[in-house]
Write a protein that holds these residues in place. Sequence first.
Motif, PDB file in Angstrom:
ATOM      1  N   ILE A  41      17.307  37.258 -37.952  1.00 49.96           N
ATOM      2  CA  ILE A  41      18.722  37.023 -37.650  1.00 49.96           C
ATOM      3  C   ILE A  41      18.926  36.951 -36.130  1.00 49.96           C
ATOM      4  CG2 ILE A  41      21.070  37.944 -37.888  1.00 49.96           C
ATOM      5  CD1 ILE A  41      20.099  37.118 -40.544  1.00 49.96           C
ATOM      6  N   ALA A  42      18.207  37.792 -35.380  1.00 49.51           N
ATOM      7  CA  ALA A  42      18.337  37.760 -33.919  1.00 49.51           C
ATOM      8  C   ALA A  42      17.905  36.404 -33.374  1.00 49.51           C
ATOM      9  CB  ALA A  42      17.500  38.884 -33.301  1.00 49.51           C
ATOM     10  N   CYS A  43      16.775  35.892 -33.847  1.00 54.13           N
ATOM     11  CA  CYS A  43      16.293  34.589 -33.360  1.00 54.13           C
ATOM     12  C   CYS A  43      17.265  33.475 -33.743  1.00 54.13           C
ATOM     13  CB  CYS A  43      14.906  34.284 -33.926  1.00 54.13           C
ATOM     14  SG  CYS A  43      13.613  35.349 -33.272  1.00 54.13           S
ATOM     15  N   VAL A  44      17.774  33.524 -34.973  1.00 54.03           N
ATOM     16  CA  VAL A  44      18.711  32.491 -35.420  1.00 54.03           C
ATOM     17  C   VAL A  44      19.980  32.528 -34.568  1.00 54.03           C
ATOM     18  CG1 VAL A  44      20.257  31.875 -37.312  1.00 54.03           C
ATOM     19  CG2 VAL A  44      17.850  32.286 -37.768  1.00 54.03           C
ATOM     20  N   THR A  45      20.474  33.739 -34.281  1.00 50.89           N
ATOM     21  CA  THR A  45      21.699  33.862 -33.493  1.00 50.89           C
ATOM     22  C   THR A  45      21.494  33.331 -32.077  1.00 50.89           C
ATOM     23  OG1 THR A  45      22.157  35.875 -34.736  1.00 50.89           O
ATOM     24  CG2 THR A  45      23.511  35.467 -32.798  1.00 50.89           C
ATOM     25  N   ALA A  46      20.346  33.665 -31.485  1.00 47.95           N
ATOM     26  CA  ALA A  46      20.130  33.314 -30.085  1.00 47.95           C
ATOM     27  C   ALA A  46      19.728  31.850 -29.922  1.00 47.95           C
ATOM     28  CB  ALA A  46      19.055  34.217 -29.481  1.00 47.95           C
ATOM     29  N   LEU A  47      18.919  31.346 -30.848  1.00 45.05           N
ATOM     30  CA  LEU A  47      18.341  30.016 -30.648  1.00 45.05           C
ATOM     31  C   LEU A  47      18.859  28.986 -31.635  1.00 45.05           C
ATOM     32  CD1 LEU A  47      14.715  31.367 -30.172  1.00 45.05           C
ATOM     33  CD2 LEU A  47      16.253  30.635 -28.359  1.00 45.05           C
ATOM     34  N   GLY A  48      19.701  29.423 -32.592  1.00 48.16           N
ATOM     35  CA  GLY A  48      20.143  28.507 -33.640  1.00 48.16           C
ATOM     36  C   GLY A  48      21.073  27.413 -33.142  1.00 48.16           C
ATOM     37  N   GLY A  49      21.984  27.757 -32.217  1.00 49.96           N
ATOM     38  CA  GLY A  49      22.926  26.757 -31.724  1.00 49.96           C
ATOM     39  C   GLY A  49      22.207  25.590 -31.065  1.00 49.96           C
ATOM     40  N   GLY A  50      21.270  25.904 -30.182  1.00 52.02           N
ATOM     41  CA  GLY A  50      20.508  24.851 -29.515  1.00 52.02           C
ATOM     42  C   GLY A  50      19.657  24.051 -30.494  1.00 52.02           C
ATOM     43  N   SER A  51      19.130  24.753 -31.523  1.00 52.06           N
ATOM     44  CA  SER A  51      18.292  24.051 -32.494  1.00 52.06           C
ATOM     45  C   SER A  51      19.114  23.059 -33.311  1.00 52.06           C
ATOM     46  CB  SER A  51      17.616  25.059 -33.434  1.00 52.06           C
ATOM     47  OG  SER A  51      16.823  25.956 -32.704  1.00 52.06           O
ATOM     48  N   VAL A  52      20.298  23.488 -33.766  1.00 55.20           N
ATOM     49  CA  VAL A  52      21.161  22.570 -34.528  1.00 55.20           C
ATOM     50  C   VAL A  52      21.487  21.351 -33.669  1.00 55.20           C
ATOM     51  CG1 VAL A  52      23.449  22.304 -35.551  1.00 55.20           C
ATOM     52  CG2 VAL A  52      22.117  24.347 -36.024  1.00 55.20           C
ATOM     53  N   ARG A  53      21.858  21.600 -32.417  1.00 61.43           N
ATOM     54  CA  ARG A  53      22.163  20.474 -31.514  1.00 61.43           C
ATOM     55  C   ARG A  53      20.989  19.507 -31.411  1.00 61.43           C
ATOM     56  NH1 ARG A  53      21.555  22.757 -26.241  1.00 61.43           N
ATOM     57  NH2 ARG A  53      19.401  22.238 -26.696  1.00 61.43           N
ATOM     58  N   ASP A  54      19.782  20.065 -31.159  1.00 62.44           N
ATOM     59  CA  ASP A  54      18.624  19.201 -30.948  1.00 62.44           C
ATOM     60  C   ASP A  54      18.266  18.418 -32.201  1.00 62.44           C
ATOM     61  OD1 ASP A  54      18.433  19.911 -28.335  1.00 62.44           O
ATOM     62  OD2 ASP A  54      16.831  21.363 -28.592  1.00 62.44           O
ATOM     63  N   VAL A  55      18.404  19.059 -33.374  1.00 59.06           N
ATOM     64  CA  VAL A  55      18.106  18.349 -34.616  1.00 59.06           C
ATOM     65  C   VAL A  55      19.130  17.229 -34.829  1.00 59.06           C
ATOM     66  CG1 VAL A  55      18.129  18.587 -37.129  1.00 59.06           C
ATOM     67  CG2 VAL A  55      16.838  20.206 -35.740  1.00 59.06           C
ATOM     68  N   LEU A  56      20.406  17.512 -34.522  1.00 52.11           N
ATOM     69  CA  LEU A  56      21.448  16.507 -34.785  1.00 52.11           C
ATOM     70  C   LEU A  56      21.322  15.296 -33.859  1.00 52.11           C
ATOM     71  CD1 LEU A  56      24.610  18.671 -35.519  1.00 52.11           C
ATOM     72  CD2 LEU A  56      23.223  17.389 -37.129  1.00 52.11           C
ATOM     73  N   ILE A  57      20.913  15.520 -32.602  1.00 48.53           N
ATOM     74  CA  ILE A  57      20.779  14.358 -31.715  1.00 48.53           C
ATOM     75  C   ILE A  57      19.327  13.898 -31.609  1.00 48.53           C
ATOM     76  CG2 ILE A  57      22.875  14.911 -30.405  1.00 48.53           C
ATOM     77  CD1 ILE A  57      21.131  15.846 -28.099  1.00 48.53           C
ATOM     78  N   GLY A  58      18.435  14.494 -32.417  1.00 49.55           N
ATOM     79  CA  GLY A  58      17.040  14.025 -32.436  1.00 49.55           C
ATOM     80  C   GLY A  58      16.326  14.251 -31.112  1.00 49.55           C
ATOM     81  N   HIS A  59      16.564  15.419 -30.501  1.00 42.44           N
ATOM     82  CA  HIS A  59      16.011  15.742 -29.191  1.00 42.44           C
ATOM     83  C   HIS A  59      14.828  16.677 -29.376  1.00 42.44           C
ATOM     84  CE1 HIS A  59      16.089  18.203 -25.399  1.00 42.44           C
ATOM     85  NE2 HIS A  59      16.198  17.012 -24.860  1.00 42.44           N
ATOM     86  N   TYR A  60      13.631  16.113 -29.494  1.00 39.99           N
ATOM     87  CA  TYR A  60      12.427  16.907 -29.763  1.00 39.99           C
ATOM     88  C   TYR A  60      11.542  16.962 -28.537  1.00 39.99           C
ATOM     89  CZ  TYR A  60      13.628  16.833 -34.700  1.00 39.99           C
ATOM     90  OH  TYR A  60      14.255  17.020 -35.900  1.00 39.99           O
TER      91      TYR A  60
END
Lengths: 203, 203, 203
Positions: free
Chosen positions: B34-53
């Motif tokens: 849960i800690a990792c999801v909270t801290a890094l989840g926002g950026g991950s969702v953004r990167d997945v949505l704009i295809g930024h790998y």
Amino acid sequence: MLLMLYLIAITAEAMTGALSAGRRGMDWFGVVLIACVTALGGGSVRDVLIGHYPLTWVKHPEYLVLTSVAALVTIFIAPLMRHLRSLFLVLDALGLVAFTLIGCMTALEAGHGLLIASVCGVITGVFGGILRDIFCNDIPLIFRRELYASVSFLAAWCFLLCQYLQLPDEQAVLITLFGGLLLRLLAIRFRWEMPKFVYKDEP
Amino acid sequence: MLLMLYLIAITAEAMTGALSAGRRGMDWFGVVLIACVTALGGGSVRDVLIGHYPLTWVKHPEYLVLTSVAALVTIFIAPLMRHLRSLFLVLDALGLVAFTLIGCMTALEAGHGLLIASVCGVITGVFGGILRDIFCNDIPLIFRRELYASVSFLAAWCFLLCQYLQLPDEQAVLITLFGGLLLRLLAIRFRWEMPKFVYKDEP
Amino acid sequence: MLLMLYLIAITAEAMTGALSAGRRGMDWFGVVLIACVTALGGGSVRDVLIGHYPLTWVKHPEYLVLTSVAALVTIFIAPLMRHLRSLFLVLDALGLVAFTLIGCMTALEAGHGLLIASVCGVITGVFGGILRDIFCNDIPLIFRRELYASVSFLAAWCFLLCQYLQLPDEQAVLITLFGGLLLRLLAIRFRWEMPKFVYKDEP
């Protein structure tokens, strides 16, 4: 014509999303977010799963503006919405079939086979509503309502069958739209439901 | 400087995530997740949505180690955390604005327009908390708290306006950080809230 | 051999997913969807996060057919399932370790380091179950059960250690499978649990 249908569909879905948020007493920002997720979430999940970038709303940010405005308008005309239920059931059915068609077409254009195309159709059709219910902390409704996901599934295969029979695209779209809409409205009218699977750990 | 802020922000967010997991009585593994999801989840969702790998934490796995360690430390200093609430409110506000800034910059660098950049800023700012609440089976808090997502939204547009006015990057960052932090803290102090939309099916 | 294990694993996971859907009284369509999400969701989340396209089930749609058929079969043999609990605990443990192995291998083949490979292993192992619980509106079970995610984590590092020691692939797989399965079954038998973190806002 499909673009017109798509715009009507995302507007209608955004408004149903906004009402869901209102049932949970969310603030305006939450209302807009739930509306966008409901309207654009199905297509986004499809595009992320098949790696089809850029996503629709990234390419056309004006769709985001449309759904956000629809959500804010909903807040102000909410007392009216109760009298428009039948209209929204029809618009929602139209949106379901239109989303399904667009999902199938997107997958076929990206070079996927029939099975994946039908899955993409269903994902586009129903995942907006699933995400809405997850965000609002409900059990997804679509698994409890009259033939909903099933309409999406049958519409997808109807369209793919028309394609297979090499009917012109317009005919395939019209047949699927008409058939899907009819089936959904009959299902609502006569409360047709899928059989349910009820399992208890203790007999 | 933004990197420093980012590291402080993910550490603080990881700790608030760990506390949420603790409120649900999860085991240590759940706390770390849960800690990792909270801290890094926002950026991950953004990167997945704009295809930024690749995603930030895939490129820099050390951030995963940092958030995991922060989560484990939280378990041991939990009794202290009650006395640090004010500190964490400030760190959380700082994190919100820093995440928003980084989200806007990432989108601009990837060549997206202003509207998508602001959306990416807000997604980066608030989706970590939304995912945390979904994983913990809560209704996302951000739709009920004092101006939270709205601070992210205003900070994003403040930064984009500074860019549009061609201010140097450092000035734009400082103005946005200061303004966003001030607005958030004032909102907490005076309990400013967005208007809520409450809808009932029956009148 | 790993393919055989994978097919057994997705079948077993699909059936446990179908039972979860049945506990919530979902219709047949929901049962199939939850089964597919449970069986194929972990690998899909991994592939989306590391940008590894096409996803397994997009490349091999026959896996979708397999999990859907497994879900429908489960509906009809549900009364039998109560007598097969021990069998399913073993199959589920086997699936957990097999998924973890496949996740590690996929990440290594895509050129990621050991830390990301272990994270991919755990994501593949446990996210199917997490998504199942989110869709069914439960608090994810894996944070409350006997060593589950931890088995996945240890199995991942066991496999990576074998790779580091340059053991042949088959040996690494066999050692990990055997060790992971044993650990999980012992954990079930003796109710080993991770320590829990319980936090209350008021002392």
